[in-house]
Scaffold this motif. Structure first.
Motif, short mmCIF file in Angstrom:
data_model
loop_
_atom_site.label_atom_id
_atom_site.label_comp_id
_atom_site.label_asym_id
_atom_site.label_seq_id
_atom_site.Cartn_x
_atom_site.Cartn_y
_atom_site.Cartn_z
N GLY A 38 0.79 -1.22 0.00
CA GLY A 38 0.00 0.00 0.00
C GLY A 38 0.82 1.27 0.00
N TYR A 39 1.96 1.26 0.68
CA TYR A 39 2.78 2.47 0.77
C TYR A 39 4.25 2.12 0.66
N SER A 40 4.93 2.75 -0.27
CA SER A 40 6.38 2.53 -0.39
C SER A 40 7.14 3.20 0.74
N ALA A 41 6.48 4.12 1.46
CA ALA A 41 7.16 4.86 2.53
C ALA A 41 7.35 4.03 3.79
N ARG A 42 6.71 2.87 3.88
CA ARG A 42 6.90 2.03 5.07
C ARG A 42 8.35 1.55 5.16
N LYS A 43 8.85 1.47 6.39
CA LYS A 43 10.25 1.14 6.61
C LYS A 43 10.47 -0.32 6.99
N HIS A 44 9.41 -1.00 7.43
CA HIS A 44 9.59 -2.39 7.88
C HIS A 44 8.26 -3.12 7.78
N ALA A 45 8.26 -4.38 8.17
CA ALA A 45 7.08 -5.24 8.04
C ALA A 45 6.09 -4.97 9.17
N SER A 46 4.97 -5.70 9.14
CA SER A 46 3.91 -5.51 10.14
C SER A 46 4.38 -5.87 11.54
N THR A 47 3.82 -5.16 12.52
CA THR A 47 4.22 -5.40 13.92
C THR A 47 3.04 -5.73 14.83
N GLY A 48 1.81 -5.65 14.31
CA GLY A 48 0.67 -5.91 15.19
C GLY A 48 -0.62 -6.10 14.42
N LEU A 49 -1.69 -6.27 15.19
CA LEU A 49 -3.02 -6.50 14.63
C LEU A 49 -4.03 -5.57 15.31
N HIS A 50 -4.67 -4.72 14.52
CA HIS A 50 -5.74 -3.89 15.05
C HIS A 50 -7.08 -4.56 14.88
N ASP A 51 -7.35 -5.05 13.68
CA ASP A 51 -8.57 -5.83 13.42
C ASP A 51 -8.27 -6.82 12.32
N PRO A 52 -8.91 -8.00 12.33
CA PRO A 52 -8.58 -9.08 11.38
C PRO A 52 -8.93 -8.72 9.94
N LEU A 53 -8.29 -9.43 9.03
CA LEU A 53 -8.58 -9.33 7.61
C LEU A 53 -9.35 -10.58 7.20
N TYR A 54 -10.44 -10.38 6.48
CA TYR A 54 -11.31 -11.50 6.13
C TYR A 54 -11.49 -11.63 4.63
N ALA A 55 -11.83 -12.84 4.21
CA ALA A 55 -12.43 -13.09 2.91
C ALA A 55 -13.87 -13.49 3.18
N THR A 56 -14.79 -12.69 2.70
CA THR A 56 -16.21 -12.95 2.90
C THR A 56 -16.83 -13.32 1.56
N VAL A 57 -17.49 -14.46 1.51
CA VAL A 57 -17.96 -15.03 0.25
C VAL A 57 -19.48 -15.01 0.17
N LEU A 58 -19.98 -14.56 -0.97
CA LEU A 58 -21.40 -14.67 -1.29
C LEU A 58 -21.52 -15.49 -2.57
N VAL A 59 -22.19 -16.64 -2.45
CA VAL A 59 -22.47 -17.48 -3.61
C VAL A 59 -23.93 -17.28 -4.00
N ILE A 60 -24.17 -17.04 -5.28
CA ILE A 60 -25.53 -16.92 -5.81
C ILE A 60 -25.68 -17.91 -6.95
N GLU A 61 -26.73 -18.74 -6.87
CA GLU A 61 -27.02 -19.72 -7.91
C GLU A 61 -28.32 -19.33 -8.59
N SER A 62 -28.31 -19.43 -9.91
CA SER A 62 -29.48 -19.07 -10.71
C SER A 62 -29.57 -20.05 -11.87
N GLY A 63 -30.52 -20.99 -11.80
CA GLY A 63 -30.60 -22.01 -12.83
C GLY A 63 -29.32 -22.82 -12.88
N ASN A 64 -28.73 -22.90 -14.07
CA ASN A 64 -27.48 -23.63 -14.23
C ASN A 64 -26.24 -22.76 -14.05
N ASN A 65 -26.46 -21.50 -13.75
CA ASN A 65 -25.34 -20.58 -13.58
C ASN A 65 -25.10 -20.29 -12.10
N SER A 66 -23.90 -19.85 -11.79
CA SER A 66 -23.57 -19.53 -10.40
C SER A 66 -22.38 -18.59 -10.37
#
Length: 410
Positions: A38-66
């Protein structure tokens, strides 16, 4: 008696679900110490966790398509493997990996760390859980307007200059305040998912932040879920290539995390307020994917393949997914050109192979210059316009509005 009998016969049809839908969420937070993106100005790697990162999935099926919308709290994510496995294992026809373009998460495919493959596996597993949990569903869309950011390109005497932060909330243009919400309801009318499509960089937190965070989209999802028990919220970024939050790069030593939460809650509150003014989505889901070959702007002999996907639920809801950072004008143009009740541009969305396109500036912006317009962009001038036009034509075909042949009178 005849009237009551007629109502009895019509009621189940009137409320019959046209779709099946399922949702699932998985934590994809990398280990502490992973390099951040995200930023080239960062000097080092991550050091902590403020809030988790998620993958949230929505599957929608319609007839033979999805379709599987895999919405991630990440900056970018390029993977054909997720879609291939989703099709092999769960018969999902279309997988769209949508990232919020979060600037407080990890480097992803560029780094190719063990975390990357683990994240792919988790996404596939979440798609499977969403498919297995699918229920008869109805879909509804709501729309409104809210201003959370500005166009970060200030044009002076025909030249583009960067205007990263605008805490005074001064006017800028072009800006598209449109927010679209798709709510998924079960047979009892209970809201099970709320998908939000909005255009603004998740960069309230700046390069001085070394804690993982989903930025304002994460706070937005948390707020919506607190107000609608049992609902899962998702965020899909729009054409935010030139749109920054008013409070861009808010120092974390000051009010960084507070402003991030406030921004997300503002959007979340507004979304909740418009859900009651919704329109039904009707019609079978039709989709199409293709690849556009373009030149590298700086290396004309070098070709780039850009995969994209377009889809439509009848003519009540349509979308186009582009794997890069489209400028906001493309979102506005897409909405104007499609003949759909609700139109959503899914920026930052990988779906059909090829490269990550990076910034997709307009032709005019390429002339005016500035970040993402005449530097830090790779695709040849006019690529964004071509992608939008291709998507619009395909949607008109999917909706049955475009004939294969001209009128024989001509």
């Amino acid at each position: 008696m005849r009237l009551y009998g007629l109502l009895f016969l019509l009621t189940p049809m009137a409320f019959a679900a046209e779709y099946r839908a399922g949702v699932a969420r998985v934590d994809i937070t990398p280990p502490i110490g992973h390099e951040m993106g995200g930023y080239s100005a960062r000097k080092h790697a991550s050091t902590g966790l403020h809030d988790p990162l998620y993958a949230t999935v929505l599957v929608i099926e319609s007839g033979n398509n999805s379709i599987a919308l895999v919405t991630c709290d990440l900056r970018s994510f390029v993977s054909t493997r997720v879609g291939e496995l989703a099709k092999q294992k769960f018969n999902i026809q279309n997988t769209l990996i949508d990232v919020s373009h979060n600037h407080s998460g990890p480097l992803t495919w560029e780094l190719r760390s063990p975390w990357y493959a683990e994240a792919e596996d988790k996404m596939v597993e979440a798609i499977g859980r969403a498919k297995a949990a699918a229920f008869p569903a109805t879909l509804e869309t709501s729309a409104g307007k809210i201003y959370l950011g500005h166009n970060r390109r200030k044009i002076v005497d025909g030249k583009g200059f960067m205007w990263w932060r605008n805490a005074e909330m001064l006017p800028s243009q072009p800006v598209d305040p449109a927010v679209n919400a798709l709510q998924v309801k079960d047979a009892d009318g209970k809201i099970r998912a709320v998908l939000v499509n909005y255009a603004c960089h998740p960069s309230v937190l700046g390069p001085d932040n070394y804690d993982y965070s989903a930025d304002y989209p994460g706070a937005m999802k948390k707020y919506i879920e607190s107000q609608i028990p049992g609902a899962t919220a998702l965020f899909i970024q729009g054409g935010a290539g030139d749109i920054n939050p008013y409070h861009d790069k808010e120092p974390v030593a000051g009010r960084g995390f507070t402003v991030m939460e406030e921004t997300g809650q503002l959007l979340g509150k507004y979304v909740v307020s418009i859900l009651g003014k919704s329109k039904p989505v009707t019609g079978s889901l039709r989709t199409a994917s293709a690849t556009l070959e373009v030149k590298n702007r700086w290396k004309p002999n070098e070709k780039m393949a850009i995969g994209w996907t377009a889809g439509a639920f009848g003519n009540s809801l349509c979308f186009a997914a582009l794997p890069g950072e489209p400028f906001v004008e493309f979102q506005m143009t897409f909405r104007e050109k499609t003949e759909c009740g609700s139109s959503m541009l899914f920026g930052y969305t990988y779906s059909a192979g090829g490269v990550w396109a990076g910034y997709l500036p307009t032709i005019l912006a390429s002339v005016q210059g500035g970040y993402g317009a005449d530097y830090n962009t790779t695709v040849e001038v006019g690529t964004g316009e071509r992608l939008i036009d291709l998507a619009v034509v395909k949607i008109l075909e999917l909706c049955g509005l475009l004939k294969d042949l001209p009128d024989r009178r001509y």
